[in-house]
Design a protein around this motif. Structure first.
Motif, PDB file in Angstrom:
ATOM      1  N   ARG A   1       3.677 110.498 106.004  1.00  0.00           N
ATOM      2  CA  ARG A   1       2.254 110.311 105.741  1.00  0.00           C
ATOM      3  C   ARG A   1       1.888 111.157 104.545  1.00  0.00           C
TER       4      ARG A   1
ATOM      5  N   GLY B   1       0.775 107.269 112.445  1.00  0.00           N
ATOM      6  CA  GLY B   1       1.816 106.324 112.059  1.00  0.00           C
ATOM      7  C   GLY B   1       2.487 105.625 113.226  1.00  0.00           C
TER       8      GLY B   1
ATOM      9  N   TYR C   1       1.053 105.648 104.186  1.00  0.00           N
ATOM     10  CA  TYR C   1       2.170 105.959 105.070  1.00  0.00           C
ATOM     11  C   TYR C   1       3.374 105.154 104.624  1.00  0.00           C
TER      12      TYR C   1
END
Length: 478
Positions: free
Chosen positions: A459, A155, A464
């Motif tokens: 996540r 992420g 995400y």
DNA sequence: CTAGGGTTAG
């Protein structure tokens, strides 16, 4: 060769092993290797480990590895790669530690597998440390791709964009990783723009590239654009739509409320729909509250995947909401009869290089009382600014977590609160979890980033969520 | 002058 009495040597076996296509085949080769006493050769050994791993026989691969007296880096890389590729990141990292302890040098291949392990475990901190080692090598395409993927999956899109822009060589995999990474992290428009520049400056897209593109369209609700790419992928890129492309499009149509079109498409598919296909439809039924079609889809899923706990739970809740108690009992009975158990919701967060796990109804975290007290305070504050705990979904309890009585203790809420308590304010709170985030936790996360002025990334198994200033990158569409 | 390990989705 054997018939003519020519004695095979290590060269023979390391070549022949690569052509091995099954376990019985491999066992025969392995025993004749032992017969000729060639098992100590490092080339033979790494080939054996590699083939056992490709056949999914990790214990056998490990056994070959442990019998090693004299080894080299490639043998270590083979076994680390084996575990990394089979999503056992923990074991891969443990072996990597032993490798370093025993003084074997790390090379590009080692780091690639270690990064893959970080990716599957969402270990951004360790991944950042590995990045430092990566810089010691000249640019290596595969290694850079692994690094790029690690940043996307953890992420951290700033880092991913930086790596991508600095890569001197990019192949179709690099572009595909970046497109899918942007899409999964909620940057659908950026993903589609990147695809457009790929068409101009990059290599020819492949099957997986197109999946990322369709995924971007589906998660941004871009029905026309997605449908266009789906319809023309054969003509534009020479790629026949596969099951996964259909899955994305069914998801796209379904989310947009075009359930009839989605069903029609399933019937038109050239390949047989699988559980994933029906799950896409079921997800849409849940969002658009279509009970009959939901029941139908759930039954299709269970025919193809009788162990899918989430679907049983969902189906039984659908019946419960329609007061069809006999059906509820029937589903629960089937579930018990097949020994299927629902997986409890679990969230992880990395703090000071330590992983903290929060599991639903598990109170073993040393600070659980403080976390619960803090959580109650937050909920109280949030209610004051308009948060309404959402205990009233029509199709509740999707994955066994969304029960009204346990809503407050959802693992991601505990992880968020723990993150706020223990991570300094300027740093992003990063959480990953085993089940998809529920609507209530999503609303909770949005509001808490606003009142606490924090950045949170969660996540889940599919995508995400980047929460900031009271909004989420997914635009509440997931 | 014949052998070995690493990357994307689901």
């Amino acid at each position: 060769m054997l018939r003519e009495g020519v004695k095979p040597n290590m060269f023979t076996y390391s070549s022949v092993l690569r052509a091995c296509d099954g376990l019985s085949n491999l066992r025969q080769l392995h025993s004749s290797i032992m017969k000729y006493g060639l098992e100590s050769d490092t080339f033979v050994r790494s080939a054996l480990i590699d083939i056992y791993s490709k056949l999914g026989e990790l214990q056998n691969a490990l056994h070959v590895f442990h019998e090693m007296v004299t080894g080299d880096s490639v043998v270590w890389n083979s076994i680390i790669g084996a575990f990394a590729q089979h999503s056992d990141g923990d074991e891969a990292l443990n072996i990597y530690k032993s490798m370093k302890r025993e003084g074997f040098p790390t090379d590009q291949s080692t780091l690639t597998s270690v990064l893959r392990a970080c990716t599957s475990l969402s270990l951004l901190e360790l991944g950042l440390q590995i990045h430092v080692h990566v810089l010691k090598f000249n640019q290596d395409l595969i290694l850079n791709n692994a690094l790029l993927d690690m940043y996307c999956k953890c992420g951290s899109l700033e880092d991913a964009n930086f790596i991508f822009s600095r890569m001197v060589e990019k192949d179709v995999i690099s572009w595909s990783i970046m497109i899918a990474g942007l899409a999964q992290n909620g940057f659908s428009l950026e993903a589609l723009n990147l695809f457009k520049s790929m068409k101009v400056f990059g290599p020819k897209p492949n099957y997986i590239t197109i999946l990322g593109v369709l995924f971007a369209c589906s998660h941004a609700g871009l029905v026309n654009e997605g449908w266009y790419y789906f319809q023309s992928m054969k003509k534009l890129f020479g790629i026949d739509p596969g099951r996964e492309h259909y899955g994305c499009i069914i998801d796209l149509l379904g989310r947009a409320g075009k359930l009839d079109d989605a069903v029609k498409l399933i019937h038109e598919m050239k390949c047989e729909p699988d559980a994933v296909t029906w799950r896409a439809l079921l997800g849409a039924c849940r969002v658009h509250r279509n009970l009959d079609l939901a029941i139908y889809s759930a039954k299709q899923i269970l025919k193809l995947d009788p162990e899918d706990a989430g679907t049983y739970v969902l189906l039984s809740n659908i019946y419960a909401n329609s007061q069809r108690w006999e059906d509820v009992a029937e589903v629960r009975k089937t579930m018990r009869g097949r020994g299927v158990r629902k997986e409890p919701g679990c969230s992880w967060i990395e703090v000071n290089k330590q992983i903290h796990a929060f599991i639903l109804r598990d109170n073993s975290h040393p600070q659980i009382h403080e976390i619960n007290r803090k959580l109650s305070q937050f909920i109280h504050t949030l209610i004051g600014v308009g948060y309404v705990p959402d205990t009233n979904f029509v199709l509740q309890d999707l994955e066994g977590e969304q029960r009204a009585d346990s809503l407050q203790y959802h693992s991601e809420k505990l992880a968020i609160v723990f993150g706020i308590m223990s991570i300094s304010r300027e740093k992003t709170i990063r959480i990953w979890k085993n089940l998809r985030i529920c609507g209530d936790c999503h609303a909770f996360a949005k509001l808490i980033t606003k009142i606490e002025n924090r950045h949170i990334v969660i996540r889940d198994p599919v995508r995400y969520h980047h929460f900031k200033d009271g909004v989420c990158s997914c635009g509440d569409y997931w």
